[in-house]
Motif scaffolding. Structure first.
Motif, PDB file in Angstrom:
ATOM      1  N   LYS A 119      69.196  20.188  31.690  1.00  0.00           N
ATOM      2  CA  LYS A 119      69.786  19.265  30.726  1.00  0.00           C
ATOM      3  C   LYS A 119      68.847  18.766  29.641  1.00  0.00           C
ATOM      4  O   LYS A 119      69.305  18.314  28.591  1.00  0.00           O
ATOM      5  CB  LYS A 119      70.359  18.041  31.472  1.00  0.00           C
ATOM      6  N   MET A 120      67.544  18.809  29.859  1.00  0.00           N
ATOM      7  CA  MET A 120      66.629  18.200  28.902  1.00  0.00           C
ATOM      8  C   MET A 120      65.947  19.202  27.989  1.00  0.00           C
ATOM      9  O   MET A 120      65.350  18.833  26.982  1.00  0.00           O
ATOM     10  CB  MET A 120      65.578  17.366  29.656  1.00  0.00           C
ATOM     11  N   GLY A 121      66.020  20.487  28.312  1.00  0.00           N
ATOM     12  CA  GLY A 121      65.441  21.502  27.457  1.00  0.00           C
ATOM     13  C   GLY A 121      63.927  21.500  27.506  1.00  0.00           C
ATOM     14  O   GLY A 121      63.285  20.671  28.164  1.00  0.00           O
ATOM     15  N   SER A 122      63.341  22.426  26.764  1.00  0.00           N
ATOM     16  CA  SER A 122      61.884  22.577  26.757  1.00  0.00           C
ATOM     17  C   SER A 122      61.254  22.117  25.459  1.00  0.00           C
ATOM     18  O   SER A 122      60.052  22.232  25.278  1.00  0.00           O
ATOM     19  CB  SER A 122      61.532  24.054  26.986  1.00  0.00           C
ATOM     20  N   GLU A 143      65.019  20.122  38.472  1.00  0.00           N
ATOM     21  CA  GLU A 143      66.230  20.893  38.195  1.00  0.00           C
ATOM     22  C   GLU A 143      67.029  20.270  37.059  1.00  0.00           C
ATOM     23  O   GLU A 143      67.517  20.975  36.166  1.00  0.00           O
ATOM     24  CB  GLU A 143      67.094  20.972  39.454  1.00  0.00           C
ATOM     25  N   PHE A 144      67.156  18.953  37.094  1.00  0.00           N
ATOM     26  CA  PHE A 144      67.890  18.273  36.022  1.00  0.00           C
ATOM     27  C   PHE A 144      67.192  18.468  34.681  1.00  0.00           C
ATOM     28  O   PHE A 144      67.842  18.726  33.659  1.00  0.00           O
ATOM     29  CB  PHE A 144      68.003  16.781  36.340  1.00  0.00           C
ATOM     30  N   PHE A 164      75.178  14.832  38.913  1.00  0.00           N
ATOM     31  CA  PHE A 164      73.808  15.354  38.971  1.00  0.00           C
ATOM     32  C   PHE A 164      73.025  14.826  40.165  1.00  0.00           C
ATOM     33  O   PHE A 164      71.835  15.092  40.305  1.00  0.00           O
ATOM     34  CB  PHE A 164      73.055  14.982  37.692  1.00  0.00           C
ATOM     35  N   SER A 165      73.675  14.067  41.026  1.00  0.00           N
ATOM     36  CA  SER A 165      72.957  13.352  42.083  1.00  0.00           C
ATOM     37  C   SER A 165      72.404  14.246  43.177  1.00  0.00           C
ATOM     38  O   SER A 165      71.602  13.787  43.996  1.00  0.00           O
ATOM     39  CB  SER A 165      73.861  12.273  42.699  1.00  0.00           C
ATOM     40  N   ASP A 166      72.814  15.510  43.225  1.00  0.00           N
ATOM     41  CA  ASP A 166      72.238  16.410  44.233  1.00  0.00           C
ATOM     42  C   ASP A 166      71.209  17.354  43.622  1.00  0.00           C
ATOM     43  O   ASP A 166      70.830  18.353  44.244  1.00  0.00           O
ATOM     44  CB  ASP A 166      73.332  17.203  44.955  1.00  0.00           C
TER      45      ASP A 166
END
Length: 223
Positions: free
Chosen positions: A51-54, A46-47, A39-41
């Motif tokens: 990945k974290m959802g709303s 964006e992450f 995920f470093s770019d």
């Protein structure tokens, strides 16, 4: 990023910014190691989106949580690797909340003397009418669901990186002898010793926290 110099430059910029953040975190947290991953770019935005959802937890107010405050570390080290299952990859589905709850349940199951088992995350994503599936959720919702439903094994209801109530399957096979009777939710914001003491006594927990590691919350089901 073949064929797109603009995309390459954007990714390189995010990557370099994240390298600086990694170095900063390693300076601040001597007991942890931070490094480059897949995920470093990505930018933080964006992450978060991927990945974290709303989902925003309705149970996030700290007034509702039992608070534990301590500064005395009671155990220098405890090794729970014998009661933990391999880390799962949520892929493109924001299922971390369900994975966290299920893997904590697997650990508690083994701490009760049972053999290693992998339980179904997909059942929770598909069969919980109150969840948003891959858009994110709260481990509390997963525990609440498990209080009134049997637990399936992962091989009989495998993870598909998707979730829809319309796809809920009634799998007849379930984990015999496993019944979730409740859960405890404990806030340990700002007290790492409290976290370590709690884990050393009670075993692996389901943890929820902000991306900046500012507000950890431990959850554990009771069998």
């Amino acid at each position: 990023y073949v064929g797109s110099s603009d995309e390459y430059e954007l990714r390189r910029k995010h990557y370099e910014r994240n390298l600086e953040r990694i170095a900063e975190l390693n300076r601040k947290h001597a007991m942890a190691t931070f490094g480059v991953n897949q995920f470093s770019d990505l930018s933080f935005e964006e992450f978060s989106e991927q990945k974290m959802g709303s989902y925003i937890s309705p149970s996030s107010s700290e007034e509702e949580d039992t608070k534990v405050k301590t500064t005395v570390l009671e155990a220098a080290s405890v090794d729970w690797r014998n009661v933990t299952t391999p880390v799962r990859d949520q892929g493109t589905c924001g299922a971390c909340w369900a994975i966290s709850a299920i893997q904590q349940l697997e650990s508690t199951w083994m701490m009760y003397g049972q053999s290693l088992a992998s339980f179904s995350v997909q059942e929770i994503l598909d069969c919980m009418a109150t969840s948003d599936g891959c858009l994110g959720g709260d481990p509390v919702l997963a525990y609440t669901y498990l209080e009134s439903n049997n637990v399936r094994l992962a091989y009989s209801y495998p993870f598909t990186e998707s979730g829809s109530y319309a796809n809920c399957k009634n799998i007849p096979e379930y984990v015999s002898g496993l019944s979730v009777v409740g859960y405890d939710r404990t806030s340990m914001k700002g007290d790492e010793n409290a976290m370590m003491n709690y884990v050393s006594v009670n075993g692996p927990r389901s943890e929820e926290h902000t991306s900046e590691l500012q507000s950890p919350m431990y959850l554990v089901c009771r069998l």
